[in-house]
Design a protein around this motif. Structure first.
Motif, PDB file in Angstrom:
ATOM      1  N   GLY A   1       0.814  -1.212   0.000  1.00  0.00           N
ATOM      2  CA  GLY A   1       0.000   0.000   0.000  1.00  0.00           C
ATOM      3  C   GLY A   1       0.847   1.262   0.000  1.00  0.00           C
ATOM      4  N   ASN A   2       1.951   1.241   0.732  1.00  0.00           N
ATOM      5  CA  ASN A   2       2.836   2.413   0.765  1.00  0.00           C
ATOM      6  C   ASN A   2       3.554   2.621  -0.566  1.00  0.00           C
ATOM      7  OD1 ASN A   2       2.182   2.957   3.452  1.00  0.00           O
ATOM      8  ND2 ASN A   2       3.848   1.688   4.247  1.00  0.00           N
ATOM      9  N   ALA A   3       3.722   1.545  -1.329  1.00  0.00           N
ATOM     10  CA  ALA A   3       4.423   1.646  -2.612  1.00  0.00           C
ATOM     11  C   ALA A   3       3.509   2.087  -3.747  1.00  0.00           C
ATOM     12  CB  ALA A   3       5.068   0.302  -2.960  1.00  0.00           C
ATOM     13  N   LEU A   4       2.192   1.892  -3.587  1.00  0.00           N
ATOM     14  CA  LEU A   4       1.258   2.256  -4.649  1.00  0.00           C
ATOM     15  C   LEU A   4       0.927   3.746  -4.575  1.00  0.00           C
ATOM     16  CD1 LEU A   4      -1.215  -0.770  -4.472  1.00  0.00           C
ATOM     17  CD2 LEU A   4       0.593  -0.373  -6.152  1.00  0.00           C
ATOM     18  N   PRO A   5       1.142   4.493  -5.650  1.00  0.00           N
ATOM     19  CA  PRO A   5       0.862   5.941  -5.615  1.00  0.00           C
ATOM     20  C   PRO A   5      -0.623   6.225  -5.471  1.00  0.00           C
ATOM     21  CG  PRO A   5       1.403   5.209  -7.844  1.00  0.00           C
ATOM     22  CD  PRO A   5       1.662   4.049  -6.942  1.00  0.00           C
ATOM     23  N   GLY A   6      -0.941   7.178  -4.607  1.00  0.00           N
ATOM     24  CA  GLY A   6      -2.320   7.598  -4.432  1.00  0.00           C
ATOM     25  C   GLY A   6      -3.170   6.696  -3.563  1.00  0.00           C
ATOM     26  N   VAL A   7      -2.591   5.642  -3.008  1.00  0.00           N
ATOM     27  CA  VAL A   7      -3.342   4.697  -2.180  1.00  0.00           C
ATOM     28  C   VAL A   7      -3.075   4.991  -0.710  1.00  0.00           C
ATOM     29  CG1 VAL A   7      -3.639   2.269  -1.535  1.00  0.00           C
ATOM     30  CG2 VAL A   7      -3.356   2.906  -3.934  1.00  0.00           C
ATOM     31  N   LYS A   8      -4.139   5.072   0.075  1.00  0.00           N
ATOM     32  CA  LYS A   8      -4.025   5.322   1.507  1.00  0.00           C
ATOM     33  C   LYS A   8      -4.181   4.012   2.274  1.00  0.00           C
ATOM     34  CE  LYS A   8      -6.099   7.920   5.332  1.00  0.00           C
ATOM     35  NZ  LYS A   8      -7.175   8.867   5.722  1.00  0.00           N
ATOM     36  N   VAL A   9      -3.236   3.722   3.148  1.00  0.00           N
ATOM     37  CA  VAL A   9      -3.288   2.522   3.981  1.00  0.00           C
ATOM     38  C   VAL A   9      -4.167   2.804   5.199  1.00  0.00           C
ATOM     39  CG1 VAL A   9      -1.954   0.933   5.410  1.00  0.00           C
ATOM     40  CG2 VAL A   9      -1.038   1.711   3.218  1.00  0.00           C
ATOM     41  N   VAL A  10      -5.179   1.963   5.407  1.00  0.00           N
ATOM     42  CA  VAL A  10      -6.116   2.135   6.511  1.00  0.00           C
ATOM     43  C   VAL A  10      -6.026   0.919   7.434  1.00  0.00           C
ATOM     44  CG1 VAL A  10      -8.524   2.465   7.184  1.00  0.00           C
ATOM     45  CG2 VAL A  10      -7.675   3.443   5.029  1.00  0.00           C
ATOM     46  N   PRO A  11      -5.449   1.061   8.641  1.00  0.00           N
ATOM     47  CA  PRO A  11      -5.404  -0.071   9.589  1.00  0.00           C
ATOM     48  C   PRO A  11      -6.812  -0.519   9.965  1.00  0.00           C
ATOM     49  CG  PRO A  11      -3.901   1.681  10.267  1.00  0.00           C
ATOM     50  CD  PRO A  11      -4.765   2.251   9.184  1.00  0.00           C
ATOM     51  N   SER A  12      -7.015  -1.828   9.977  1.00  0.00           N
ATOM     52  CA  SER A  12      -8.340  -2.382  10.256  1.00  0.00           C
ATOM     53  C   SER A  12      -8.233  -3.424  11.370  1.00  0.00           C
ATOM     54  CB  SER A  12      -8.919  -3.009   8.982  1.00  0.00           C
ATOM     55  OG  SER A  12     -10.197  -3.557   9.216  1.00  0.00           O
ATOM     56  N   PRO A  13      -8.519  -3.047  12.630  1.00  0.00           N
ATOM     57  CA  PRO A  13      -8.455  -4.010  13.736  1.00  0.00           C
ATOM     58  C   PRO A  13      -9.495  -5.125  13.558  1.00  0.00           C
ATOM     59  CG  PRO A  13      -8.526  -1.743  14.552  1.00  0.00           C
ATOM     60  CD  PRO A  13      -8.882  -1.698  13.102  1.00  0.00           C
ATOM     61  N   TYR A  14      -9.126  -6.314  14.005  1.00  0.00           N
ATOM     62  CA  TYR A  14     -10.032  -7.458  13.884  1.00  0.00           C
ATOM     63  C   TYR A  14     -10.323  -8.094  15.244  1.00  0.00           C
ATOM     64  CZ  TYR A  14      -5.342  -9.536  13.703  1.00  0.00           C
ATOM     65  OH  TYR A  14      -4.028  -9.858  13.967  1.00  0.00           O
ATOM     66  N   ASN A  15     -10.076  -7.365  16.330  1.00  0.00           N
ATOM     67  CA  ASN A  15     -10.333  -7.935  17.657  1.00  0.00           C
ATOM     68  C   ASN A  15     -11.816  -8.167  17.923  1.00  0.00           C
ATOM     69  OD1 ASN A  15     -10.264  -5.054  17.549  1.00  0.00           O
ATOM     70  ND2 ASN A  15     -10.421  -4.957  19.753  1.00  0.00           N
ATOM     71  N   ASP A  16     -12.702  -7.525  17.130  1.00  0.00           N
ATOM     72  CA  ASP A  16     -14.131  -7.792  17.284  1.00  0.00           C
ATOM     73  C   ASP A  16     -14.535  -9.148  16.712  1.00  0.00           C
ATOM     74  OD1 ASP A  16     -13.536  -6.897  14.712  1.00  0.00           O
ATOM     75  OD2 ASP A  16     -15.552  -6.136  14.379  1.00  0.00           O
ATOM     76  N   GLN A  17     -13.583  -9.818  16.029  1.00  0.00           N
ATOM     77  CA  GLN A  17     -13.840 -11.148  15.460  1.00  0.00           C
ATOM     78  C   GLN A  17     -13.278 -12.264  16.335  1.00  0.00           C
ATOM     79  OE1 GLN A  17     -15.582 -11.373  12.460  1.00  0.00           O
ATOM     80  NE2 GLN A  17     -15.801  -9.159  12.693  1.00  0.00           N
ATOM     81  N   SER A  18     -12.943 -11.958  17.589  1.00  0.00           N
ATOM     82  CA  SER A  18     -12.252 -12.931  18.438  1.00  0.00           C
ATOM     83  C   SER A  18     -13.089 -14.180  18.714  1.00  0.00           C
ATOM     84  CB  SER A  18     -11.854 -12.281  19.763  1.00  0.00           C
ATOM     85  OG  SER A  18     -13.006 -11.829  20.470  1.00  0.00           O
ATOM     86  N   SER A  19     -14.400 -14.067  18.693  1.00  0.00           N
ATOM     87  CA  SER A  19     -15.251 -15.226  18.991  1.00  0.00           C
ATOM     88  C   SER A  19     -15.573 -16.060  17.758  1.00  0.00           C
ATOM     89  CB  SER A  19     -16.560 -14.761  19.640  1.00  0.00           C
ATOM     90  OG  SER A  19     -17.285 -13.912  18.767  1.00  0.00           O
ATOM     91  N   LYS A  20     -15.117 -15.627  16.581  1.00  0.00           N
ATOM     92  CA  LYS A  20     -15.395 -16.340  15.338  1.00  0.00           C
ATOM     93  C   LYS A  20     -14.158 -17.105  14.877  1.00  0.00           C
ATOM     94  CE  LYS A  20     -18.724 -12.844  13.807  1.00  0.00           C
ATOM     95  NZ  LYS A  20     -19.086 -11.893  12.726  1.00  0.00           N
ATOM     96  N   ILE A  21     -14.375 -18.296  14.342  1.00  0.00           N
ATOM     97  CA  ILE A  21     -13.270 -19.093  13.815  1.00  0.00           C
ATOM     98  C   ILE A  21     -12.695 -18.388  12.592  1.00  0.00           C
ATOM     99  CG2 ILE A  21     -12.623 -21.298  12.781  1.00  0.00           C
ATOM    100  CD1 ILE A  21     -14.802 -22.618  14.424  1.00  0.00           C
ATOM    101  N   SER A  22     -11.388 -18.205  12.562  1.00  0.00           N
ATOM    102  CA  SER A  22     -10.757 -17.516  11.441  1.00  0.00           C
ATOM    103  C   SER A  22     -10.812 -18.387  10.190  1.00  0.00           C
ATOM    104  CB  SER A  22      -9.306 -17.160  11.778  1.00  0.00           C
ATOM    105  OG  SER A  22      -8.577 -18.313  12.134  1.00  0.00           O
ATOM    106  N   THR A  23     -11.215 -17.795   9.082  1.00  0.00           N
ATOM    107  CA  THR A  23     -11.325 -18.495   7.812  1.00  0.00           C
ATOM    108  C   THR A  23     -10.631 -17.682   6.728  1.00  0.00           C
ATOM    109  OG1 THR A  23     -13.453 -17.435   7.342  1.00  0.00           O
ATOM    110  CG2 THR A  23     -13.516 -19.599   8.436  1.00  0.00           C
ATOM    111  N   PHE A  24     -10.385 -18.345   5.601  1.00  0.00           N
ATOM    112  CA  PHE A  24      -9.800 -17.657   4.445  1.00  0.00           C
ATOM    113  C   PHE A  24     -10.860 -17.555   3.362  1.00  0.00           C
ATOM    114  CE2 PHE A  24      -7.744 -17.631   0.299  1.00  0.00           C
ATOM    115  CZ  PHE A  24      -6.889 -16.553   0.448  1.00  0.00           C
ATOM    116  N   SER A  25     -10.924 -16.406   2.701  1.00  0.00           N
ATOM    117  CA  SER A  25     -11.923 -16.192   1.664  1.00  0.00           C
ATOM    118  C   SER A  25     -11.306 -15.457   0.479  1.00  0.00           C
ATOM    119  CB  SER A  25     -13.108 -15.385   2.223  1.00  0.00           C
ATOM    120  OG  SER A  25     -13.985 -15.006   1.189  1.00  0.00           O
ATOM    121  N   TRP A  26     -11.386 -16.095  -0.690  1.00  0.00           N
ATOM    122  CA  TRP A  26     -10.902 -15.431  -1.904  1.00  0.00           C
ATOM    123  C   TRP A  26     -11.799 -14.244  -2.251  1.00  0.00           C
ATOM    124  CZ3 TRP A  26      -6.294 -15.783  -3.848  1.00  0.00           C
ATOM    125  CH2 TRP A  26      -5.556 -16.952  -3.663  1.00  0.00           C
ATOM    126  N   LYS A  27     -13.084 -14.346  -1.912  1.00  0.00           N
ATOM    127  CA  LYS A  27     -13.976 -13.219  -2.160  1.00  0.00           C
ATOM    128  C   LYS A  27     -13.549 -11.995  -1.356  1.00  0.00           C
ATOM    129  CE  LYS A  27     -18.074 -15.993  -3.269  1.00  0.00           C
ATOM    130  NZ  LYS A  27     -19.482 -16.310  -2.881  1.00  0.00           N
TER     131      LYS A  27
END
Length: 305
Positions: free
Chosen positions: A112-138
Motif C-alpha cells: 500500500g505504501n508503494a502504490l501511488p495515491g493509495v491510503k493505507v487504513v489499519p483495520s483491527p479485527y479484535n471484534d472477530q475474536s469469537s469467530k473461527i478464522s477463515t480464508f476467503s478469496w472473495k
C-alpha cells in the motif's frame, strides 16, 4: 490529589507533550502515574501468566524498558488509554490497548505504501475474536476492489486490550500527618486471556497476537524460573489448544469450498497482469510482456572492434 486525579492528570499531560504517540508504548500501559507517585516497593502482577510478578520500582522500570525493546514491529507499535475510572477511594482502573501490524500483514502495508495515491487504513479485527478464522478469496477480491474504487487499502491490525487495577496507599509523614497517595500495586489482565480461560476465544489470529504479546511484550524472568524458559511459561499458562486451528500445521478453512479454485485462478490472472504491466516496469524498467528493452542491442555485439 486523589488517585483518580493523579492518573488522569498524568495521562493527559503525557498525551499533550507527546502528541498522543509514546516512544515507549508498552511502558505507558503500566506506569500510568508520575514516578514520584510510585512507591519504591510497588508490585506489578500479571494475571494472564498465572500471577507472575515484578517486585520494586527499579526492577519494574527495567522490565518496562525491556518490554519496549523486545516488542518491535516494522511499522511501529502504538498504545492508547481508552478509559480511566475510580472503583474506590484508593483504586483506579485503567483500560488500554496496544496496536501493531502483525508480521503476516507487513507485506500488505508495504504494498500500500508503494502504490501511488493509495491510503493505507489499519483495520483491527479484535471484534472477530469469537469467530473461527477463515480464508476467503472473495474477501481478497473485495480488498483489491476497494483499492481500485476508493484508493484505500485496508490492512489487518492486531489489537491487545488490557485493564490495570492500580491500588494506592496514603503515606504518613514523621509527624503523623497524612501525606500523598503512592501507587503500591498494579494488577494487569488481558481481554483475550480472559476469553481464552472461559473458552470464548475462537479466532486463531487473535490467539496468536496474544501469545506474541506475552512472549515478547510481557516477558518476565525471575530467579525462580531458571529451570523453565519464558516461552514455556506462556505455553502452559493458558489453554491454547482450545482455539480451533491452533496447531502448527493447521490452516484456516476456506469459505468458498470447491468454488475457491476458480476464484483463485481468476485472481491469480488479474494479479499477474497487474504486476507485469504496472509493478514490473518500476522494478526492472520494462513490462514482462512484449519484446525486451536492451541496454545494448545484441546486434552491436556482432560488430568487430
Amino acid at each position: 490529589p486523589s488517585p483518580f486525579n493523579i492518573v488522569s492528570s498524568h495521562l493527559e499531560k503525557e498525551t499533550k507533550t507527546k502528541g498522543g504517540e509514546s516512544q515507549q508504548p508498552l511502558t505507558a500501559t503500566i506506569l500510568c502515574v508520575p514516578l514520584d507517585s510510585c512507591a519504591d516497593d510497588v508490585v506489578f502482577t500479571q494475571v494472564a501468566t498465572g500471577g507472575r510478578s515484578i517486585q520494586g520500582l527499579a526492577e519494574l522500570r527495567k522490565c518496562c524498558k525491556s518490554f519496549d525493546s523486545n516488542f518491535q514491529s516494522e511499522f511501529g507499535v502504538s498504545s492508547s488509554v481508552r478509559r480511566v475510572s475510580s472503583v474506590s477511594p484508593d483504586e483506579v482502573l485503567v483500560q488500554w490497548n496496544v496496536t501493531w501490524i502483525p508480521p503476516t500483514s507487513a507485506w500488505l502495508e508495504a504494498l500500500g505504501n508503494a502504490l501511488p495515491g493509495v491510503k493505507v487504513v489499519p483495520s483491527p479485527y479484535n471484534d472477530q475474536s469469537s469467530k473461527i478464522s477463515t480464508f476467503s478469496w472473495k474477501a481478497v477480491g473485495r480488498l483489491f476492489q476497494d483499492v481500485i474504487e476508493s484508493q484505500r487499502l485496508r490492512v489487518p491490525q492486531a489489537c491487545i486490550e488490557g485493564t490495570n487495577r492500580l491500588r494506592f496507599e496514603k503515606v504518613t509523614d514523621k509527624s503523623g500527618d497524612s501525606g500523598n497517595y503512592l501507587l503500591k500495586s498494579i494488577t494487569e489482565d488481558l481481554s483475550y486471556a480472559q476469553d481464552l480461560r472461559r473458552g470464548a476465544l475462537s479466532n486463531r489470529k487473535c490467539a496468536n497476537d496474544l501469545r506474541l504479546f506475552l512472549e515478547t511484550g510481557r516477558r518476565i524472568t525471575n530467579e525462580d524460573d531458571q529451570q523453565q524458559s519464558w516461552d514455556d511459561v506462556v505455553a502452559t499458562c493458558l489453554p491454547w489448544q482450545s482455539v480451533p486451528g491452533s496447531n502448527v500445521l493447521d490452516i484456516d478453512p476456506n469459505e468458498e469450498g470447491p468454488a475457491a479454485a476458480y476464484v483463485a485462478l481468476g485472481l491469480s490472472a488479474i494479479i499477474t497482469v497487474a504486476f507485469a504491466n504496472f509493478i514490473g516496469p518500476l522494478l526492472i524498467g520494462q513490462s514482462l510482456f512484449g519484446p525486451p528493452n536492451y541496454i545494448v542491442p545484441p546486434s552491436e555485439f556482432m560488430q568487430p572492434y
